[in-house]
Design a protein around this motif. Structure first.
Motif, PDB file in Angstrom:
ATOM      1  N   ALA A   1      -7.681  -2.699  -2.224  1.00 47.08           N
ATOM      2  CA  ALA A   1      -7.158  -2.679  -3.595  1.00 47.08           C
ATOM      3  C   ALA A   1      -5.679  -3.066  -3.612  1.00 47.08           C
ATOM      4  O   ALA A   1      -5.228  -3.808  -4.498  1.00 47.08           O
ATOM      5  CB  ALA A   1      -7.347  -1.294  -4.209  1.00 47.08           C
ATOM      6  N   ALA A   2      -4.935  -2.595  -2.613  1.00 45.56           N
ATOM      7  CA  ALA A   2      -3.518  -2.959  -2.511  1.00 45.56           C
ATOM      8  C   ALA A   2      -3.363  -4.452  -2.271  1.00 45.56           C
ATOM      9  O   ALA A   2      -2.498  -5.106  -2.865  1.00 45.56           O
ATOM     10  CB  ALA A   2      -2.863  -2.165  -1.381  1.00 45.56           C
ATOM     11  N   GLU A   3      -4.212  -4.994  -1.418  1.00 40.99           N
ATOM     12  CA  GLU A   3      -4.182  -6.428  -1.115  1.00 40.99           C
ATOM     13  C   GLU A   3      -4.419  -7.253  -2.384  1.00 40.99           C
ATOM     14  O   GLU A   3      -3.691  -8.216  -2.657  1.00 40.99           O
ATOM     15  CB  GLU A   3      -5.243  -6.733  -0.064  1.00 40.99           C
ATOM     16  CG  GLU A   3      -5.259  -8.149   0.452  1.00 40.99           C
ATOM     17  CD  GLU A   3      -6.281  -8.306   1.579  1.00 40.99           C
ATOM     18  OE1 GLU A   3      -5.872  -8.627   2.696  1.00 40.99           O
ATOM     19  OE2 GLU A   3      -7.489  -8.086   1.319  1.00 40.99           O
ATOM     20  N   LYS A   4      -5.424  -6.868  -3.164  1.00 40.63           N
ATOM     21  CA  LYS A   4      -5.733  -7.596  -4.396  1.00 40.63           C
ATOM     22  C   LYS A   4      -4.627  -7.424  -5.429  1.00 40.63           C
ATOM     23  O   LYS A   4      -4.277  -8.377  -6.149  1.00 40.63           O
ATOM     24  CB  LYS A   4      -7.069  -7.115  -4.960  1.00 40.63           C
ATOM     25  CG  LYS A   4      -8.270  -7.547  -4.137  1.00 40.63           C
ATOM     26  CD  LYS A   4      -9.570  -7.031  -4.728  1.00 40.63           C
ATOM     27  CE  LYS A   4     -10.771  -7.464  -3.879  1.00 40.63           C
ATOM     28  NZ  LYS A   4     -12.043  -6.920  -4.410  1.00 40.63           N
ATOM     29  N   GLY A   5      -4.080  -6.201  -5.525  1.00 35.66           N
ATOM     30  CA  GLY A   5      -3.014  -5.948  -6.484  1.00 35.66           C
ATOM     31  C   GLY A   5      -1.772  -6.761  -6.166  1.00 35.66           C
ATOM     32  O   GLY A   5      -1.158  -7.363  -7.064  1.00 35.66           O
TER      33      GLY A   5
ATOM     34  N   ALA B   1      -8.720   1.540  -0.297  1.00 36.45           N
ATOM     35  CA  ALA B   1      -7.358   1.600  -0.839  1.00 36.45           C
ATOM     36  C   ALA B   1      -6.520   0.415  -0.378  1.00 36.45           C
ATOM     37  O   ALA B   1      -5.755  -0.161  -1.160  1.00 36.45           O
ATOM     38  CB  ALA B   1      -6.697   2.914  -0.422  1.00 36.45           C
ATOM     39  N   LEU B   2      -6.677   0.027   0.888  1.00 33.84           N
ATOM     40  CA  LEU B   2      -5.935  -1.128   1.395  1.00 33.84           C
ATOM     41  C   LEU B   2      -6.400  -2.427   0.749  1.00 33.84           C
ATOM     42  O   LEU B   2      -5.586  -3.311   0.439  1.00 33.84           O
ATOM     43  CB  LEU B   2      -6.081  -1.212   2.918  1.00 33.84           C
ATOM     44  CG  LEU B   2      -5.183  -0.272   3.713  1.00 33.84           C
ATOM     45  CD1 LEU B   2      -5.626  -0.206   5.161  1.00 33.84           C
ATOM     46  CD2 LEU B   2      -3.731  -0.705   3.636  1.00 33.84           C
TER      47      LEU B   2
ATOM     48  N   PHE C   1       0.835  -1.206   0.000  1.00 28.82           N
ATOM     49  CA  PHE C   1       0.000   0.000   0.000  1.00 28.82           C
ATOM     50  C   PHE C   1       0.870   1.256   0.000  1.00 28.82           C
ATOM     51  O   PHE C   1       0.643   2.198  -0.774  1.00 28.82           O
ATOM     52  CB  PHE C   1      -0.918  -0.029   1.220  1.00 28.82           C
ATOM     53  CG  PHE C   1      -1.612   1.268   1.546  1.00 28.82           C
ATOM     54  CD1 PHE C   1      -2.566   1.795   0.701  1.00 28.82           C
ATOM     55  CD2 PHE C   1      -1.301   1.958   2.714  1.00 28.82           C
ATOM     56  CE1 PHE C   1      -3.218   2.999   1.006  1.00 28.82           C
ATOM     57  CE2 PHE C   1      -1.935   3.148   3.029  1.00 28.82           C
ATOM     58  CZ  PHE C   1      -2.892   3.673   2.171  1.00 28.82           C
ATOM     59  N   ILE C   2       1.891   1.279   0.837  1.00 25.21           N
ATOM     60  CA  ILE C   2       2.777   2.444   0.929  1.00 25.21           C
ATOM     61  C   ILE C   2       3.618   2.596  -0.339  1.00 25.21           C
ATOM     62  O   ILE C   2       3.813   3.711  -0.844  1.00 25.21           O
ATOM     63  CB  ILE C   2       3.661   2.334   2.190  1.00 25.21           C
ATOM     64  CG1 ILE C   2       2.797   2.578   3.439  1.00 25.21           C
ATOM     65  CG2 ILE C   2       4.839   3.303   2.146  1.00 25.21           C
ATOM     66  CD1 ILE C   2       3.500   2.317   4.746  1.00 25.21           C
ATOM     67  N   LEU C   3       4.084   1.486  -0.906  1.00 23.34           N
ATOM     68  CA  LEU C   3       4.960   1.543  -2.074  1.00 23.34           C
ATOM     69  C   LEU C   3       4.218   1.850  -3.366  1.00 23.34           C
ATOM     70  O   LEU C   3       4.839   2.198  -4.369  1.00 23.34           O
ATOM     71  CB  LEU C   3       5.710   0.214  -2.221  1.00 23.34           C
ATOM     72  CG  LEU C   3       6.745  -0.078  -1.139  1.00 23.34           C
ATOM     73  CD1 LEU C   3       7.327  -1.468  -1.332  1.00 23.34           C
ATOM     74  CD2 LEU C   3       7.848   0.969  -1.144  1.00 23.34           C
TER      75      LEU C   3
END
Length: 490
Positions: free
Chosen positions: A335-339, A332-333, A316-318
């Motif tokens: 989405a980051a997890e899925k990405g 947002a988190l 998420f941060i990167l």
């Protein structure tokens, strides 16, 4: 060697990185004040400068990475007044201050390990360098840029500004600061309200105190970093980093102290990561939007819809450039997890690709584009976008739509190994990673699927279907194939 450009906050320009003493690089980053559980605000600078540390090491530099622990002198209002934050915590919890320090230092280290942040070369504590800080203050007094007042010692900002430039980092000037700095209790000790403490005389009730030529007292917040960075990295070193919120007053005061001690510029490149926000506001305790890292890992906070693994937080941060703000939300988190899972799934498919004699994809350019992004001020967001391009090629090949040679397959694996796992520091937590909770969780799912496989072998379709359907209800995607059953979070 790759040519890295970094944004120097001091000059406000991108500069090609040229170490003072290549291949050796000195890097100092402001670490936490250890009086509470580590939070998301601690994670961003730690991850940002972990990426820099990893990349410089990859480029062949020998990096001495110093990250301090502040365990004395950081007062409540950050302006030379109020109670020491650690001493206050010790008083409220009826502990020795060093018990507080050790407990929260251990918590910080555990969180950093979970986030796969590499340990620094040296991690000095302010309380372990009192003698050196006293010597630094003596040198500043000798050079005429400080004065004693009632047992305390203050830095003379106006006098320093006549010879150098106080405000060179934050682009402030003394006249503006004199007009905007509020009056504080005890400020009559100072010649000017812009002056800051190098040493404070301890009040009778103050717990943390040491003898000095001026009084029994304690060092100011800023002098620790000047002293410890010069001690371990020398009179000139390459990089000083930290959060944008430290630019003023902390880093501005450091520059003044450094120059007052050494009579020249000490740090070549200043780097600052931007803030994490919630709905556009900085995340902080006073606003009630404060979330500790452990709360993310367990999901135990009213603002969280679920738990988020350490690697989800890191990814998420990167996904944003380190100089951009990152706005927290569950969406947002997620989405980051899925990405991140999409990239990990693609990597795990590489070994299953059947090589072709010809190629119908442009694989070779991905590595170079990743390097270009890293060399352009550590643009991790662009690196991730290139990895998604690689994932698309892998998925297309597995679907029989894209032909890849063995050379292509090897190149894709090497790109993921280098950039996703080594430089960006992502771990596949489903394979154990560095988090015991996630490892146990993964083993529990595998156990259920083993029970389901036995049920199917015994033609107990009801039990088999029940396990599959119940896992699907709570968010798992179960796929039966020729080589067995695979699972992942949806």
């Amino acid at each position: 060697m790759q040519k890295l450009s970094i944004y120097n906050t001091l000059t406000r320009t991108k500069e090609v990185f040229e170490p003072l003493h290549a291949p050796h690089v000195g890097m100092y980053v402001c670490g936490p004040t250890v009086y509470g559980d580590p939070h998301l605000g601690h994670a961003r600078p730690a991850i940002t400068f972990d990426i820099l540390f990893r990349y410089l090491t990859h480029l062949g530099y020998k990096v001495r990475y110093v990250r301090n622990i502040t365990d004395v002198g950081h007062l409540e209002n950050d302006a030379d007044e109020g109670e020491d934050k650690i001493a206050k915590k010790a008083r409220l919890e009826q502990l020795e201050p060093m018990e507080v320090v050790q407990y929260y230092t251990n918590r910080y280290h555990a969180a950093m390990e979970a986030l796969n942040v590499l340990p620094p070369s040296i991690e000095p504590r302010a309380s372990g360098h009192i003698i050196e800080q006293i010597e630094s203050i003596k040198e500043i007094l000798k050079n005429g840029y400080a004065y004693e007042s009632n047992g305390s010692v203050y830095f003379d900002v106006e006098k320093y500004n006549k010879d150098y430039d106080y405000g060179i980092l934050s682009h402030r000037n003394i006249e503006e600061m004199l007009n905007t700095t509020r009056d504080l209790d005890g400020q009559d000790e100072k010649r000017s309200k812009v002056d800051f403490a190098l040493w404070k005389k301890a009040s009778p009730e103050h717990i943390m105190r040491w003898p000095s030529p001026w009084s029994d007292g304690f060092p100011g917040w800023h002098i620790e970093c000047s002293t410890m960075s010069i001690k371990y990295l020398g009179q000139e070193f390459d990089i000083h980093g930290g959060g944008l919120d430290l630019m003023f007053p902390h880093h501005e005061c450091e520059i003044a102290q450094n120059t007052a001690i050494e009579k020249h510029r000490v740090v070549k490149y200043w780097m600052h990561n931007n803030m994490i926000t919630v709905g556009g506001q900085k995340m902080g305790k006073s606003l009630g939007n404060f979330i500790c890292l452990e709360e993310f890992f367990t999901g135990n906070h009213c603002m969280l819809n679920q738990l988020y693994s350490p690697m989800t937080i890191r990814f998420f941060i990167l996904q944003a450039h380190y100089r951009s703000t990152v706005d927290f939300s569950n969406e947002a988190l997620q989405a980051a997890e899925k990405g991140m899972q999409r990239l990990l799934d693609a990597y795990n498919k590489i070994a299953k690709i059947t090589p072709s004699s010809t190629s119908s994809a442009n694989v070779k350019g991905i590595r170079e584009k990743c390097y270009e992004a890293m060399n352009d001020d550590l643009n991790s967001a662009i690196v991730i976008s290139q990895l998604f391009e690689a994932a698309t090629i892998i998925n297309s090949s597995c679907d029989g739509k894209t032909a890849l040679t063995q050379e292509d397959i090897t190149e894709l694996q090497e790109v993921f190994d280098l950039f996703l796992f080594n430089i960006l520091g992502i771990k596949d937590e489903s394979k154990g990673g560095n988090n015991a909770h996630l490892e146990a969780y993964s083993k529990a799912i595998d156990l259920l699927l083993d029970i389901r496989a036995k049920a199917k072998a015994n033609k107990d379709w009801a039990t088999s279907d029940q396990i599959r359907d119940e896992l699907a209800k709570i968010g798992f995607d179960i796929k039966d194939g020729k080589e067995g059953t695979e699972w992942k979070l949806k």
